[in-house]
Design an enzyme around this catalytic site. Structure first.
Site, PDB file in Angstrom:
ATOM      1  N   GLU A  44       3.876  40.512  69.260  1.00  0.00           N
ATOM      2  CA  GLU A  44       4.080  41.521  70.308  1.00  0.00           C
ATOM      3  C   GLU A  44       3.042  42.634  70.163  1.00  0.00           C
ATOM      4  O   GLU A  44       2.422  43.062  71.139  1.00  0.00           O
ATOM      5  CB  GLU A  44       5.490  42.082  70.136  1.00  0.00           C
ATOM      6  CG  GLU A  44       6.106  42.639  71.370  1.00  0.00           C
ATOM      7  CD  GLU A  44       7.537  43.061  71.088  1.00  0.00           C
ATOM      8  OE1 GLU A  44       8.132  42.600  70.081  1.00  0.00           O
ATOM      9  OE2 GLU A  44       8.062  43.859  71.873  1.00  0.00           O
ATOM     10  N   GLY A  94      12.959  49.339  73.852  1.00  0.00           N
ATOM     11  CA  GLY A  94      14.341  49.767  73.741  1.00  0.00           C
ATOM     12  C   GLY A  94      14.892  49.473  72.352  1.00  0.00           C
ATOM     13  O   GLY A  94      15.610  50.276  71.767  1.00  0.00           O
ATOM     14  N   ALA A  95      14.562  48.309  71.809  1.00  0.00           N
ATOM     15  CA  ALA A  95      15.152  47.891  70.545  1.00  0.00           C
ATOM     16  C   ALA A  95      14.164  47.835  69.381  1.00  0.00           C
ATOM     17  O   ALA A  95      14.561  47.871  68.231  1.00  0.00           O
ATOM     18  CB  ALA A  95      15.845  46.539  70.709  1.00  0.00           C
ATOM     19  N   SER A  96      12.871  47.698  69.678  1.00  0.00           N
ATOM     20  CA  SER A  96      11.900  47.676  68.569  1.00  0.00           C
ATOM     21  C   SER A  96      10.660  48.466  68.934  1.00  0.00           C
ATOM     22  O   SER A  96      10.433  48.807  70.101  1.00  0.00           O
ATOM     23  CB  SER A  96      11.526  46.236  68.210  1.00  0.00           C
ATOM     24  OG  SER A  96      10.679  45.683  69.182  1.00  0.00           O
ATOM     25  N   THR A  97       9.852  48.762  67.912  1.00  0.00           N
ATOM     26  CA  THR A  97       8.619  49.511  68.150  1.00  0.00           C
ATOM     27  C   THR A  97       7.489  48.861  67.352  1.00  0.00           C
ATOM     28  O   THR A  97       7.723  48.323  66.267  1.00  0.00           O
ATOM     29  CB  THR A  97       8.810  51.005  67.793  1.00  0.00           C
ATOM     30  OG1 THR A  97       7.650  51.724  68.200  1.00  0.00           O
ATOM     31  CG2 THR A  97       8.995  51.224  66.296  1.00  0.00           C
ATOM     32  N   GLN A  98       6.286  48.874  67.922  1.00  0.00           N
ATOM     33  CA  GLN A  98       5.148  48.226  67.281  1.00  0.00           C
ATOM     34  C   GLN A  98       3.989  49.192  67.097  1.00  0.00           C
ATOM     35  O   GLN A  98       3.743  50.043  67.948  1.00  0.00           O
ATOM     36  CB  GLN A  98       4.627  47.047  68.120  1.00  0.00           C
ATOM     37  CG  GLN A  98       5.519  45.833  68.130  1.00  0.00           C
ATOM     38  CD  GLN A  98       6.737  46.015  69.014  1.00  0.00           C
ATOM     39  OE1 GLN A  98       7.874  45.914  68.573  1.00  0.00           O
ATOM     40  NE2 GLN A  98       6.509  46.324  70.270  1.00  0.00           N
TER      41      GLN A  98
HETATM   42  O1  LIG Z   1       6.053  46.003  81.803  1.00  0.00           O
HETATM   43  C1  LIG Z   1       6.663  46.888  81.188  1.00  0.00           C
HETATM   44  C2  LIG Z   1       7.588  46.588  80.207  1.00  0.00           C
HETATM   45  C3  LIG Z   1       8.241  47.620  79.558  1.00  0.00           C
HETATM   46  N1  LIG Z   1       7.978  48.882  79.885  1.00  0.00           N
HETATM   47  C4  LIG Z   1       8.666  49.971  79.224  1.00  0.00           C
HETATM   48  O2  LIG Z   1       9.139  49.542  77.945  1.00  0.00           O
HETATM   49  C5  LIG Z   1      10.370  50.212  77.673  1.00  0.00           C
HETATM   50  C6  LIG Z   1      11.481  49.256  77.461  1.00  0.00           C
HETATM   51  O3  LIG Z   1      11.199  48.375  76.464  1.00  0.00           O
HETATM   52  P1  LIG Z   1      11.765  46.880  76.480  1.00  0.00           P
HETATM   53  O4  LIG Z   1      12.878  46.713  77.436  1.00  0.00           O
HETATM   54  O5  LIG Z   1      10.599  45.980  76.674  1.00  0.00           O
HETATM   55  O6  LIG Z   1      12.384  46.765  75.031  1.00  0.00           O
HETATM   56  P2  LIG Z   1      11.922  45.888  73.763  1.00  0.00           P
HETATM   57  O7  LIG Z   1      12.487  44.531  73.945  1.00  0.00           O
HETATM   58  O8  LIG Z   1      10.416  45.897  73.779  1.00  0.00           O
HETATM   59  O9  LIG Z   1      12.488  46.617  72.582  1.00  0.00           O
HETATM   60  C7  LIG Z   1      10.638  51.063  78.908  1.00  0.00           C
HETATM   61  O10 LIG Z   1      10.075  52.316  78.702  1.00  0.00           O
HETATM   62  C8  LIG Z   1       9.881  50.392  79.989  1.00  0.00           C
HETATM   63  O11 LIG Z   1       9.573  51.294  81.013  1.00  0.00           O
HETATM   64  C9  LIG Z   1       7.052  49.186  80.845  1.00  0.00           C
HETATM   65  O12 LIG Z   1       6.803  50.334  81.124  1.00  0.00           O
HETATM   66  N2  LIG Z   1       6.425  48.179  81.488  1.00  0.00           N
HETATM   67 CA   LIG Z   2       8.775  45.627  75.316  1.00  0.00          CA
END
Ligand SMILES: O=c1ccn([C@@H]2O[C@H](COP(=O)(O)OP(=O)(O)O)[C@@H](O)[C@H]2O)c(=O)[nH]1
Ligand SMILES: [Ca+2]
Length: 415
Positions: free
Chosen positions: A145, A175-179
């Site tokens: 990712e 929302g759930a993870s950060t990279q």
């Molecule tokens: O095409 C995208 C995909 C995600 N986000 C942003 O990414 C965050 C949400 O992350 P996600 O649902 O992808 O969670 P993850 O599964 O990465 O933890 C929100 O701020 C969305 O606005 C975005 O701006 N554009």
């Molecule tokens: Ca994401």
């Protein structure tokens, strides 16, 4: 540029008379599902295909919200896939690959529930007229990712072509993870980083030795639960979680990952044991006590590479959204911030919660978490520059473009 020498011309699977081809990539994120339909054009046989454009659409909630009704989750994917039927000319359907990669939302579900969702989605793909490669529906490894988002940003900013490559690091807050991902320049970083934070990745005829890590449970929404002391509490229904980062009188409910949480502000008359930090007193709200609560979530939990302190990073997703929500940057244009700008805004919001009550009740907590994550988590300096970007040349700065390059490369699709 990016296909140079990768594919022999005779492997081209598409009609030689046309000069356009497509790739469809789904991002099944924890808070939403998105489709990216990329168009590539070969302008003449001597030059390499170019990325021409992107069609993007999203739906909420994410697949993980359908953990107990996987068919419904797959339906949300099907509605997005119908857009691709309209966007891609029928004679190219069979040659256009469709892939879905899920991120932290599905990583946090049980294996059984995640697999049920993935197999329903696979059925939707199989029933479509598109090319369904092997392993077309999967949970993506966290390290990919970060790498793929780094590829996207550095490709879009022109850093992956030519001799003088000045690549930039990337920060993604989901929302759930950060990279966090960057190309180390110092030998020290290579020596001192944990082994699994360093990965070699081949793209466009170059090999990049990247530093990357995905922190599961450190996305913005997971961090809210961690701050409230409610993370991983599946049986949280009914219990009230309180925080000094929330408006004092607030009492509300929140659904995340299929679980319902009750949360509220730090009222004067609540028992002390209901407040997550021992340093926070009953009735206290504002930046100071909030920062203490949030600090517990990040302090000592993340690796801090020395090298990043002095560099600048591209930041997107929730970094972008919260900066735009509070007018730190323009919603359309993005902007450049210093780490300390997030702290200044967090203080302003947390110490005047009534003034910001019409925005999300979590605004103070979110900004405080972002501040703590950057400073105490990754170890950035107050004056570290962050370039907040949603799109470059009208293309979303998402890992999905890097993933599409990787996909096309593995399928040998080119002219
Ligand atoms: O095409 C995208 C995909 C995600 N986000 C942003 O990414 C965050 C949400 O992350 P996600 O649902 O992808 O969670 P993850 O599964 O990465 O933890 C929100 O701020 C969305 O606005 C975005 O701006 N554009
Ligand atoms: Ca994401």
């Amino acid at each position: 540029m990016w296909f140079q020498d990768l594919f022999p011309p005779n492997t081209c699977p598409i009609n030689a008379k046309t000069n356009t081809f497509y790739g469809i990539m789904f991002d099944a994120g924890s808070t939403g599902t998105r489709i990216h339909i990329y168009t590539f054009v070969q302008k003449s046989p001597e030059i390499l295909p170019e990325l021409e454009g992107e069609i993007f659409e999203s739906v909420k909630p994410g697949l993980s919200a359908y953990a107990d009704e996987p068919e419904k989750g797959a339906e949300s994917v099907k509605r997005l896939l119908d857009m691709a039927i309209d966007a891609v000319p029928p004679h190219l359907w069979k040659k256009t690959p469709v892939v879905l990669k899920a991120t932290a939302g599905l990583r946090l579900l049980s294996e059984e529930k995640a697999q049920a969702l993935l197999s329903e989605v696979k059925e939707v793909f199989e029933a479509s007229p598109f090319l369904v490669p092997e392993d077309s529906v999967s949970i993506m490894d966290g390290s990919y990712e970060g790498i793929l988002a780094w590829i996207t940003v550095n490709f879009l900013t022109g850093q992956l072509s030519g001799q003088n490559q000045h690549t930039v690091g990337t920060l993604d807050l989901g929302g759930a993870s950060t990279q966090i991902t960057f190309l180390p320049r110092f030998e020290e970083t290579l020596k001192e980083s944990p082994r699994d934070f360093l990965t070699s990745f081949e793209m466009f005829n170059s090999t990049y030795q990247l530093y990357t890590h995905s922190y599961l449970g450190f996305g913005l929404k997971a961090a809210r639960l961690a701050t409230l002391g409610a993370l991983n509490m599946e049986a949280a229904d009914g219990q009230m979680f309180r925080s000094s980062c929330l408006p004092k009188q607030l009492e509300a409910e929140w659904h995340f990952g299929g679980v319902k949480y009750r949360y509220g502000g730090n009222k004067k008359d609540v028992p002390l044991w209901l407040i997550p930090s021992v340093f926070v007193l009953a009735g206290e709200t504002g930046f100071k006590p909030c920062y203490l609560e949030v600090l517990k979530v990040v302090k000592g939990k993340l690796h801090q590479p020395d090298e990043i302190r002095g560099s600048s990073f591209y930041a997107f997703s929730y970094y972008y959204d919260r900066a735009a929500d509070t007018n730190l940057i323009d919603y359309e244009q993005g902007g450049v911030l210093e780490v300390r700008d997030f702290e200044r805004k967090a203080k302003e919001v947390c110490d005047n919660m009534e003034r910001f009550s019409s925005a999300s009740p979590f605004l103070c907590m979110d900004l405080t978490y972002i501040t703590a994550l950057l400073k105490e988590g990754f170890g950035f300096r107050d004056n570290t520059l962050l370039k907040l970007t949603k799109k470059v040349n009208n293309i979303e700065t998402s890992w999905t473009l890097g993933a599409t390059f990787h996909l096309l490369q593995s399928l040998g699709i080119t002219y």
